[in-house]
Design an enzyme around this catalytic site. Sequence first.
Site, short mmCIF file in Angstrom:
data_model
loop_
_atom_site.label_atom_id
_atom_site.label_comp_id
_atom_site.label_asym_id
_atom_site.label_seq_id
_atom_site.Cartn_x
_atom_site.Cartn_y
_atom_site.Cartn_z
N CYS A 328 0.82 -1.21 0.00
CA CYS A 328 0.00 0.00 0.00
C CYS A 328 0.86 1.26 0.00
O CYS A 328 0.53 2.25 0.66
CB CYS A 328 -0.93 0.01 1.21
N ASP A 329 1.96 1.22 -0.68
CA ASP A 329 2.80 2.40 -0.79
C ASP A 329 2.79 2.82 -2.26
O ASP A 329 3.06 2.00 -3.14
CB ASP A 329 4.23 2.08 -0.33
#
Length: 380
Positions: A328-329
């Site tokens: 989730c980056d």
Amino acid sequence: MTDRIIDFLRDRREKGQDDGPCMVLDLNVVRENYSAFAKALPDTRVFYAVKANPAPEVLKLLAALGSCFDTASVVEIQQALAAGATPDRLSFGNTIKKERDIERAYELGIRLFAVDCEAEVEKIARAAPGSRVFCRILCDGAGAEWPLSRKFGCVPEMAGRVLEHAHRLGLVAYGLSFHVGSQQRNPRMWDAALASSAEIFRDLAERGIHLSMVNLGGGFPTKYLKDVPAVKAYGQSIFKSLRKHFGNRIPETIIEPGRGMVGNAGMIEAEVVLISKKSDDDTVKWVYLDIGKFNGLAETMDEMIRYPIRTAYDGDELEPCVLAGPTCDSVDVLYEKDPYLLPVSLEIGAKVLIEGTGAYTTTYSAVEFNGFPPLKSYVI
Ligand SMILES: *Cc1c(COP(=O)(O)O)cnc(C)c1O
């Protein structure tokens, strides 16, 4: 060449051990690469750059083949020693070392150190008295796909002074080093650095300091999407430059291949997690893999290294895709500026094989960012 890896992966799947991406490295390829280096540069000693892949099996094989090792930390020194290399076959090649690490290396028997400034020379004179030092000179890294910037080395005009300082403090001013940039696709890029080196040799000789060695560094490429010259072409080009600049007084030379030694020996198997579009009229598909920048593919940073990717759908029509990792980056995107061509028929759940991933993958992978485990590694 990769049949053994393919068989291993099939076996792993059949045994139900397939639980996430992994890198499989074939030692036979490392053995072939080592012989190719030894043959291309017969009078040059090979110091494998441990950081490219420090797997114990790799180090053990190379130690048995007679390789020396370029290490950058006390842990790497210990890894190389554990693999069977004697301390006289190791260099502490990092120009940035804590004095207590130099001391520890000295206790472990290391007597060859890299420097690029007088302050580092002083640390070595105190912590490793009488040792040999070589001074790293800056190289601009032109022509390299993974250039090494200005972090290491000093300008050639300063190197003489650094080595003179070492001599004055009782160290052996042993030679010079440089690195032409990693994944260097132009075999002629060693020439300018060798010209500078020869000049420094002459300058210092006039002052009574006789250097012995030139460390030609790494930079030897592995094949990704584009073809690269064979290591033989590098050997020929380097030898020509040595002759041109040193005449018949060619110094002792060493090379420090990392990528060129292990890159093509490894392959990653990963899985397609999701394929989607951002709008109905989106012209590119987004393909998300279970591997990304944080669990092995850090070298896709700035899209510098472009890995060849194979799928079971190869041969079908291709379309441009943004390729991204699973975390989730938002920086965990592998190729977007220059989208990657993948088969139209590629499906969620499909396996992909990422080639040329034996170097700079496993140890670049984060410990548990976002809960994703570090990249698994198998050596066969
Ligand atoms: C990383 C490194 C190498 C290896 O470079 P490659 O381009 O992978 O061959 C060699 N020497 C030094 C000093 C390094 O830091």
